[in-house]
Design an enzyme around this catalytic site. Structure first.
Site, PDB file in Angstrom:
ATOM      1  CG  ASP A  27      -2.039   1.106   1.172  1.00 37.12           C
ATOM      2  OD1 ASP A  27      -1.363   2.349   0.905  1.00 37.12           O
ATOM      3  OD2 ASP A  27      -2.918   0.973   1.465  1.00 37.12           O
ATOM      4  CG  HIS A  28       1.374   4.026  -3.366  1.00 37.41           C
ATOM      5  ND1 HIS A  28       0.280   3.795  -3.692  1.00 37.41           N
ATOM      6  CD2 HIS A  28       1.482   5.372  -3.325  1.00 37.41           C
ATOM      7  CE1 HIS A  28      -0.412   4.852  -4.252  1.00 37.41           C
ATOM      8  NE2 HIS A  28       0.272   6.099  -3.972  1.00 37.41           N
ATOM      9  CG  HIS A  82      -4.214   4.377  -0.960  1.00 42.51           C
ATOM     10  ND1 HIS A  82      -3.297   3.209  -0.765  1.00 42.51           N
ATOM     11  CD2 HIS A  82      -4.680   4.450  -1.977  1.00 42.51           C
ATOM     12  CE1 HIS A  82      -3.106   2.883  -2.138  1.00 42.51           C
ATOM     13  NE2 HIS A  82      -3.676   3.703  -2.929  1.00 42.51           N
TER      14      HIS A  82
HETATM   15  N1  LIG Z   1      -0.074   2.459 -12.456  1.00 42.84           N
HETATM   16  C1  LIG Z   1      -0.279   2.887 -11.323  1.00 42.84           C
HETATM   17  O1  LIG Z   1      -0.051   3.962 -10.844  1.00 42.84           O
HETATM   18  C2  LIG Z   1      -0.871   1.821 -10.125  1.00 42.84           C
HETATM   19  C3  LIG Z   1      -1.106   0.623 -10.482  1.00 42.84           C
HETATM   20  N2  LIG Z   1      -1.189  -0.143  -9.383  1.00 42.84           N
HETATM   21  C4  LIG Z   1      -1.506  -1.695  -9.837  1.00 42.84           C
HETATM   22  O2  LIG Z   1      -0.350  -1.992 -10.388  1.00 42.84           O
HETATM   23  C5  LIG Z   1      -0.596  -3.221 -11.124  1.00 42.84           C
HETATM   24  C6  LIG Z   1      -0.345  -2.998 -12.479  1.00 42.84           C
HETATM   25  O3  LIG Z   1      -0.844  -1.662 -13.112  1.00 42.84           O
HETATM   26  P1  LIG Z   1      -0.286  -0.997 -14.532  1.00 42.84           P
HETATM   27  O4  LIG Z   1       1.363  -1.004 -14.581  1.00 42.84           O
HETATM   28  O5  LIG Z   1      -1.071   0.451 -14.248  1.00 42.84           O
HETATM   29  O6  LIG Z   1      -0.955  -1.714 -15.465  1.00 42.84           O
HETATM   30  P2  LIG Z   1      -0.741  -1.827 -17.092  1.00 42.84           P
HETATM   31  O7  LIG Z   1      -1.948  -2.286 -17.789  1.00 42.84           O
HETATM   32  O8  LIG Z   1       0.080  -0.419 -17.468  1.00 42.84           O
HETATM   33  O9  LIG Z   1       0.393  -2.956 -17.102  1.00 42.84           O
HETATM   34  C7  LIG Z   1       0.001  -4.367 -17.189  1.00 42.84           C
HETATM   35  C8  LIG Z   1       1.130  -5.165 -17.541  1.00 42.84           C
HETATM   36  O10 LIG Z   1       0.886  -6.584 -17.505  1.00 42.84           O
HETATM   37  C9  LIG Z   1       1.398  -6.963 -18.821  1.00 42.84           C
HETATM   38  N3  LIG Z   1       0.464  -8.120 -19.176  1.00 42.84           N
HETATM   39  C10 LIG Z   1      -0.825  -8.270 -19.124  1.00 42.84           C
HETATM   40  N4  LIG Z   1      -1.247  -9.378 -19.603  1.00 42.84           N
HETATM   41  C11 LIG Z   1      -0.096 -10.239 -19.672  1.00 42.84           C
HETATM   42  C12 LIG Z   1       0.005 -11.596 -19.771  1.00 42.84           C
HETATM   43  N5  LIG Z   1      -0.822 -12.432 -20.045  1.00 42.84           N
HETATM   44  N6  LIG Z   1       1.477 -12.238 -19.572  1.00 42.84           N
HETATM   45  C13 LIG Z   1       2.259 -11.317 -19.286  1.00 42.84           C
HETATM   46  N7  LIG Z   1       2.171 -10.030 -19.201  1.00 42.84           N
HETATM   47  C14 LIG Z   1       0.927  -9.524 -19.375  1.00 42.84           C
HETATM   48  C15 LIG Z   1       1.163  -6.154 -19.904  1.00 42.84           C
HETATM   49  O11 LIG Z   1       2.501  -6.209 -20.707  1.00 42.84           O
HETATM   50  P3  LIG Z   1       2.132  -6.610 -22.113  1.00 42.84           P
HETATM   51  O12 LIG Z   1       1.073  -6.049 -22.783  1.00 42.84           O
HETATM   52  O13 LIG Z   1       3.340  -6.426 -22.941  1.00 42.84           O
HETATM   53  O14 LIG Z   1       1.874  -8.246 -21.765  1.00 42.84           O
HETATM   54  C16 LIG Z   1       2.036  -4.854 -18.688  1.00 42.84           C
HETATM   55  O15 LIG Z   1       3.425  -4.888 -18.783  1.00 42.84           O
HETATM   56  C17 LIG Z   1      -2.247  -3.221 -11.189  1.00 42.84           C
HETATM   57  O16 LIG Z   1      -2.631  -4.408 -10.195  1.00 42.84           O
HETATM   58  C18 LIG Z   1      -2.685  -2.032 -10.756  1.00 42.84           C
HETATM   59  O17 LIG Z   1      -3.723  -1.980  -9.972  1.00 42.84           O
HETATM   60  C19 LIG Z   1      -1.423   0.306  -8.116  1.00 42.84           C
HETATM   61  C20 LIG Z   1      -1.342   1.420  -7.656  1.00 42.84           C
HETATM   62  C21 LIG Z   1      -0.868   2.555  -8.904  1.00 42.84           C
HETATM   63  O1  LIG Z   2      -3.355   3.408  -5.396  1.00 47.26           O
HETATM   64  C1  LIG Z   2      -3.799   4.551  -6.157  1.00 47.26           C
HETATM   65  O2  LIG Z   2      -3.380   5.508  -5.897  1.00 47.26           O
HETATM   66  C2  LIG Z   2      -3.378   6.882  -6.463  1.00 47.26           C
HETATM   67  C3  LIG Z   2      -3.113   8.118  -5.750  1.00 47.26           C
HETATM   68  O3  LIG Z   2      -1.645   7.805  -5.182  1.00 47.26           O
HETATM   69  P1  LIG Z   2      -1.113   9.137  -4.818  1.00 47.26           P
HETATM   70  O4  LIG Z   2       0.264   8.645  -4.157  1.00 47.26           O
HETATM   71  O5  LIG Z   2      -0.683  10.101  -6.186  1.00 47.26           O
HETATM   72  O6  LIG Z   2      -1.646  10.007  -3.930  1.00 47.26           O
HETATM   73  C4  LIG Z   2      -4.581   6.976  -7.411  1.00 47.26           C
HETATM   74  O7  LIG Z   2      -4.692   8.011  -8.266  1.00 47.26           O
HETATM   75  C5  LIG Z   2      -5.251   5.704  -8.038  1.00 47.26           C
HETATM   76  O8  LIG Z   2      -6.331   5.775  -8.823  1.00 47.26           O
HETATM   77  C6  LIG Z   2      -5.083   4.520  -7.012  1.00 47.26           C
HETATM   78  O9  LIG Z   2      -5.057   3.448  -7.778  1.00 47.26           O
END
Ligand SMILES: NC(=O)C1=CN([C@@H]2O[C@H](COP(=O)(O)OP(=O)(O)OC[C@H]3O[C@@H](n4cnc5c(N)ncnc54)[C@H](OP(=O)(O)O)[C@@H]3O)[C@@H](O)[C@H]2O)C=CC1
Ligand SMILES: O=C1O[C@H](COP(=O)(O)O)[C@@H](O)[C@H](O)[C@H]1O
Length: 516
Positions: A181-182, A244
């Site tokens: 939980d960041h 959070h």
């Molecule tokens: N982005 C953010 O700020 C935050 C994200 N999170 C969590 O982090 C996690 C990742 O989020 P996020 O990076 O935004 O998601 P993205 O959709 O940007 O990335 C998903 C990744 O998974 C890969 N992927 C998808 N399907 C497959 C598969 N079947 N096999 C292998 N690789 C696969 C994709 O690459 P490819 O298409 O090349 O396979 C890609 O690298 C989620 O659980 C999200 O809820 C939590 C807090 C904040």
């Molecule tokens: O986990 C999440 O947090 C961000 C907000 O994080 P912050 O560090 O920028 O306050 C939120 O935007 C996102 O929807 C949620 O998945």
């Protein structure tokens, strides 16, 4: 335990947004600041057919993009040499065998003592599958340590969280699972415990005899961006409140632990979650307010309504705003409301906690028209970091008149340093085996239990009242009414780095304690 851990990190989802924006820059900072041994390697997994060289270019780009200051190109290049890319679909069992061969080889190349950190930065539906495949292909049979970092959302309700937990527990023990939980990695969130437990003047007053209410705002001015698909199913309740917001509430309300060990701290936090007054669906509207933004304006820019976002339906029933009154039914907090609010496309990006103290039993300085200002302790979590204490002093030159003043501590300006990213701190904690700032299974389970009845109530209640707040506002009017019913109001969002200027919210008439 060493402060320069050595391990191979496997990032599932290495081509994704989280890896690019948070994970690569955080690992770089650990490396640059000497908090990671040279004996490390990172393996990125995703489906895209990238080469090692292309992956390394992406890592370099991500580090540059995330840095405010100039980054030494040679440093970043030698850092990126530790990165390897292994393309495959995580549903493909056979590919885990070749992944194991690569990890064994990297252990030899980098003299890593067979320590493995598996980071799940992918959509949550894959978490269980990956854990089971890691086990089948014997990637978890190690001489050193193995740890699993698991991103949110951890399930979408209690039953699904239980299924996921059972799956990963078949492969990893509870103390090998790091549910991230960041917010728990943020400097000022970690400061909540210190402010409370290292200051006699606060801890003695930290209870229902002296505190009138506690308010926690985590507002975002951004909308859901490209995450419409995820957010449409999640909404603000699951996205921010279940994790959070409830984590911050538990830090604010917990009893002092007998020491700062992981289990003692988590044990106290979970007691708060257990003491949260359960809100049945029939009473949900007395305690919870939901909102969805419509078109509006933020920083003079026109913003489309949520229902116009890609992947969002035009009659979406998803909440982009939640306000709630939480009651903690224990001796310390009986009768003290904890108000929380969070949402997208609001006036300002800010996370701030305001502790409002009760009035003195009588006011020696008041007249019929003027009451004493409230004593407020504000903890500024982000983007500004610091503390403000609002108190009353004699109005200069007056005879018996008072005026509220703010004592400020602004962390950045006072200590002249930037806070390390929350992810950097938490990744280091994981590598050194410190799980204090990660959530234990029972914390997750109790949070879902609390949230589920509200989520169900809202699922069954069509969002005919949506949209009910314009983008660029602080949420629907019902959020203000939630506090007004109890005789309170939301305190303005202020900025401690800028002499506590009010950046959102307006003073109530006759309220002398708010400086505009
Ligand atoms: N982005 C953010 O700020 C935050 C994200 N999170 C969590 O982090 C996690 C990742 O989020 P996020 O990076 O935004 O998601 P993205 O959709 O940007 O990335 C998903 C990744 O998974 C890969 N992927 C998808 N399907 C497959 C598969 N079947 N096999 C292998 N690789 C696969 C994709 O690459 P490819 O298409 O090349 O396979 C890609 O690298 C989620 O659980 C999200 O809820 C939590 C807090 C904040
Ligand atoms: O986990 C999440 O947090 C961000 C907000 O994080 P912050 O560090 O920028 O306050 C939120 O935007 C996102 O929807 C949620 O998945």
């Amino acid at each position: 335990m060493t402060n320069q851990p050595s391990c191979v990190i496997v990032i599932f989802g290495a081509t994704g947004d989280l890896a690019k924006r948070k994970l690569f820059p955080s690992i770089y900072n650990l490396f640059k600041n000497g908090n990671l041994s040279d004996r490390f390697a990172v393996v990125g997994v995703a489906r895209r057919e990238w080469s090692n060289d292309f992956f390394r270019e992406k890592v370099i780009e991500a580090v540059h993009d995330a840095s405010d200051a100039e980054v030494d190109s040679e440093d970043v290049a030698s850092f990126s040499d530790h990165f390897y890319y292994h393309p495959f679909d995580v549903r493909d069992t056979a590919s885990f065998v070749s992944l194991k061969q690569l990890l064994d080889q990297l252990d030899d190349t980098y003299e890593v003592p067979n320590n493995r950190l598996f980071y799940m930065a992918m959509a949550p539906e894959y978490f269980g599958t990956i854990a089971l495949h890691l086990d089948e292909a014997k990637l978890t049979e190690v001489d050193g340590w193995k740890r699993l970092v698991i991103e949110k959302p951890f399930g979408h309700d209690l039953p699904s969280a239980e299924v996921l937990n059972d799956q990963i527990r078949q492969v990893f023990s509870e103390d090998e699972i790091y549910r991230i939980d960041h917010y728990l990695g943020k400097e000022m969130v970690q400061n909540i415990e210190v402010i409370r437990f290292a200051n006699a003047m606060f801890e003695q007053l930290w209870n229902n005899r002296f505190i009138a209410n506690i308010q926690l705002t985590s507002s975002e001015s951004l909308d859901v961006g490209e995450r419409g698909n995820y957010y449409e199913k999640s909404g603000a309740l699951r996205d921010m409140v279940q994790n959070h917001m409830l984590q911050m509430v538990s830090l604010l309300a917990m009893e002092p632990p007998i020491n700062l060990s992981t289990e003692e701290v988590r044990g106290e936090k979970v007691k708060v979650l257990r003491s949260l007054r359960h809100v049945p669906a029939s009473e949900a509207d007395d305690y919870f307010v939901r909102g969805q933004y419509g078109a509006g304006e933020i920083d003079s820019q026109a913003i489309k309504g949520f229902r116009e976002v890609e992947s969002v339906t035009d009659d979406s029933n998803t909440e982009t705003f939640v306000a709630a009154k939480l009651m903690i039914d224990n001796h310390r907090w009986a009768g003290v409301p904890f108000y929380i609010r969070t949402g997208k496309s609001m006036t300002v990006k800010s996370t701030q906690i305001v502790v409002e103290f009760k009035d003195l039993p009588m006011n020696l300085y008041g007249t019929q028209d003027v009451s004493l200002g409230k004593n407020l302790l504000t903890i500024h979590i982000q983007p500004d970091e610091g503390i403000t204490l609002q108190m009353n002093v004699k109005k200069p030159g007056s005879n018996g008149e008072t005026t509220p003043i703010a004592m400020e501590f602004s962390k950045k300006s006072a200590l002249k340093m930037n806070s390390p990213e929350a992810y950097e701190r938490l990744m280091h904690d994981c590598m050194i085996g410190d799980a204090t700032n990660f959530t234990r299974w029972d914390e997750v389970a109790h949070s879902w239990q609390f949230i589920d009845s509200i989520a169900e109530h809202w699922r069954d209640k069509l969002g005919e009242e949506f949209p009910n707040y314009p983008a660029g506002s602080m949420g629907p009017i019902a959020s203000d009414e939630l506090l007004a019913k109890d005789g309170f109001h939301w305190w303005p969002i202020t900025n401690v780095e800028n002499k506590n200027t009010v950046i959102s919210g307006k003073a109530l008439e006759n309220d002398t304690s708010i400086k505009q």
